[in-house]
Design a protein around this motif. Structure first.
Motif, short mmCIF file in Angstrom:
data_model
loop_
_atom_site.label_atom_id
_atom_site.label_comp_id
_atom_site.label_asym_id
_atom_site.label_seq_id
_atom_site.Cartn_x
_atom_site.Cartn_y
_atom_site.Cartn_z
N ALA A 78 -6.65 -3.56 -28.95
CA ALA A 78 -6.17 -4.51 -27.79
C ALA A 78 -6.51 -3.78 -26.59
O ALA A 78 -6.93 -4.67 -25.74
CB ALA A 78 -4.57 -4.54 -27.91
N HIS A 81 -10.03 -4.90 -26.07
CA HIS A 81 -10.22 -6.41 -25.94
C HIS A 81 -9.97 -6.70 -24.28
O HIS A 81 -10.69 -7.33 -23.71
CB HIS A 81 -8.92 -7.06 -26.95
N GLU A 82 -8.79 -5.79 -23.85
CA GLU A 82 -8.57 -5.93 -22.40
C GLU A 82 -9.76 -5.28 -21.51
O GLU A 82 -10.07 -6.18 -20.51
CB GLU A 82 -7.39 -5.26 -22.07
N SER A 87 -8.85 -12.35 -21.95
CA SER A 87 -7.22 -12.53 -21.83
C SER A 87 -6.76 -12.51 -23.24
O SER A 87 -7.40 -13.07 -24.19
CB SER A 87 -7.00 -13.87 -21.10
N ALA A 88 -5.63 -11.89 -23.23
CA ALA A 88 -4.94 -11.90 -24.43
C ALA A 88 -4.22 -12.97 -24.85
O ALA A 88 -3.57 -13.62 -24.09
CB ALA A 88 -3.88 -10.89 -24.36
N ASN A 90 -1.91 -15.00 -28.07
CA ASN A 90 -1.34 -14.56 -29.35
C ASN A 90 -1.96 -15.51 -30.52
O ASN A 90 -2.63 -16.47 -30.15
CB ASN A 90 0.22 -14.93 -29.26
N ALA A 147 -9.47 -8.66 -30.71
CA ALA A 147 -8.74 -10.01 -30.10
C ALA A 147 -7.45 -10.24 -31.16
O ALA A 147 -6.64 -10.57 -30.66
CB ALA A 147 -9.70 -11.32 -30.05
N ALA A 150 -4.98 -7.57 -30.42
CA ALA A 150 -4.32 -8.00 -29.29
C ALA A 150 -3.16 -9.18 -29.33
O ALA A 150 -2.51 -9.16 -28.82
CB ALA A 150 -5.39 -8.32 -28.15
N ALA A 151 -3.67 -10.05 -30.22
CA ALA A 151 -2.86 -11.17 -30.68
C ALA A 151 -1.89 -10.90 -31.29
O ALA A 151 -0.55 -11.64 -31.07
CB ALA A 151 -3.63 -12.35 -31.17
N ALA A 154 0.51 -9.37 -28.63
CA ALA A 154 0.75 -10.11 -27.60
C ALA A 154 2.40 -11.02 -27.71
O ALA A 154 2.67 -11.18 -28.86
CB ALA A 154 -0.19 -11.40 -27.31
#
Lengths: 202, 217
Positions: A78, A81-82, A87-88, A90, A147, A150-151, A154
């Protein structure tokens, strides 16, 4: 300030007063805090004072070591990815971007649709999600594994904490988050779905 | 003593990294590879201390212990960006310990609430000294108990008329229940979980009660 941060900050304030030599009882301290937080704050302060600082590092088995690494890998994915500037989103947002329904995505992954919907609602413990599912989601949703990680971390789409039935007004309790294996079992998987994921449920 | 020295050394190292991270993130700066390296080093240094605290609680299974670690990482990530959380730069040991304690507290509370909910929802759970099933002790909320408030023969007619209006699923649950079939058996027959059967049953009883009460007036 979010709820958890408030309780942590209040506990640190209380400890700071004690360290500064102020003889202040728990009750006196708590009485100065907002009325709606007092009962919980008192219980937490007692718990926190009893436990104190982290005092013993865990000695992990190779399996526990792998689980801990899995958790950190999730966070690392995550972060990366940032770091990429993306952008994160979901899981629901990622799926919507690909114009896929939950059912269609579930069929592509050979997952019970109830399980995928539960994962999107944030009611499956992220730490128990198999790496293979992360990789497959990345492939089907045409996203990086970072991603997807991160999702998973999120916030899910906003839903009411408790569901109110429009028919009779009965309030049902909040759905608990459960492990991937339990959510899978409760989703009444087909034989094909079981065959596809049985190796990841051990 | 060995642990105390180790803890102190780890905290000092992490605190320096936290100060570097916050100097950037709380002043409008963005994430860089160097900051990410510092952040990951803090997590790795703290990992086993966090897990050691979580493993003190036998009610937390491996998934629960993993949740403590993940939630601590997420909270640390948020607080590193929060201008109002300066205490973590000065007293990182107290900050991280209190944060982990709070997360353990929340997870244990949630587990307790889930257990309480499950116990309260099982109609077939044995309770009391006589070992009676709960449904045998809550007659005051069942349709039969409502019948005591009316002329029995009139009420039964209205009750079954009301049941006949229910959706098939609900009607089947309440009919089987009134026949004395245990919740777990209904769950088995209808291929649902006992908790779901209990929820359906409670909802239907409340709905019937309302229908009958409204009809009375």
């Amino acid at each position: 300030m979010e709820e958890r941060a408030y309780f942590v900050e209040a506990a640190l304030r209380y400890e700071a007063l004690l360290e500064a030599g102020q003889q202040i009882s728990l009750d006196t301290f708590v009485a100065r805090e907002p009325a709606e937080t007092r009962a919980e704050l008192r219980a937490f302060l007692e718990f926190n004072l009893t436990l104190g600082e982290l005092d013993a590092p865990a000695v992990l088995t190779p399996e526990q070591e792998a689980r801990a690494d899995h958790v950190i890998a999730l966070a690392r994915g995550a972060w990366e990815h940032e770091l990429s500037g993306a952008s994160a989103q979901n899981l629901t947002q990622l799926r919507d971007t690909r114009r896929l329904t939950v059912g269609r995505l579930a069929r592509q992954l050979k997952l019970p649709v109830d399980l995928l919907a539960r994962l999107e609602r944030g009611k499956v413990l992220v730490t128990s999600v198999p790496n293979r599912l992360v990789e497959q989601l990345a492939q089907v949703l045409q996203a990086s594994t970072g991603a997807i990680q991160a999702a998973l971390l999120a916030p899910p789409p906003a839903t009411a904490a408790a569901r109110l039935s429009a028919v009779d007004g009965i309030v049902e309790g909040e759905e608990p988050a459960v492990s991937f294996a339990r959510a899978f079992a409760e989703s009444e998987p087909t034989i094909e779905e079981q065959a596809a994921w049985s190796a990841d449920l051990l | 003593m060995q642990h105390e020295r180790q803890w102190h050394d780890v905290v000092v190292e992490c605190q320096e990294r936290v100060q570097r991270i916050r100097a950037v993130l709380t002043s409008g700066g963005t994430l860089t590879p160097e900051i990410q390296a510092d952040r990951e080093a803090v997590i790795l240094a703290m990992r086993n201390w966090i897990l050691g605290r979580a493993k003190r609680f036998p009610e937390l299974d491996e998934d629960g212990v993993g949740e403590v670690l993940l939630k601590t990482i997420q909270q640390l990530d948020r607080d590193l960006r929060s201008p109002g959380f300066g205490s973590m730069e000065r007293k990182f040991g107290a900050y991280i310990s209190t944060t982990v304690n709070r997360i353990v507290y929340e997870i244990r509370r949630n587990l307790q609430e889930q257990r309480t909910l499950s116990a309260s929802e099982s109609l077939d759970a044995q309770v009391g000294e006589d070992g009676l099933a709960r449904h045998e002790l809550i007659e005051d909320v069942t349709p039969e108990r409502l019948a005591d408030e009316y002329r029995e023969e009139q009420l039964h007619g209205r009750l079954y008329a009301a049941i006949a209006q229910l959706p098939p699923h609900d009607r089947e649950v309440i009919t089987l229940r009134l026949q004395g079939v245990p919740g777990v058996e209904i769950a088995r027959r209808m291929n649902l979980s006992p908790v779901n059967i209990t929820r359906i049953y409670n909802r239907v009883v409340e709905r019937l009660r309302r229908i009958l009460t409204v009809e009375e007036y």
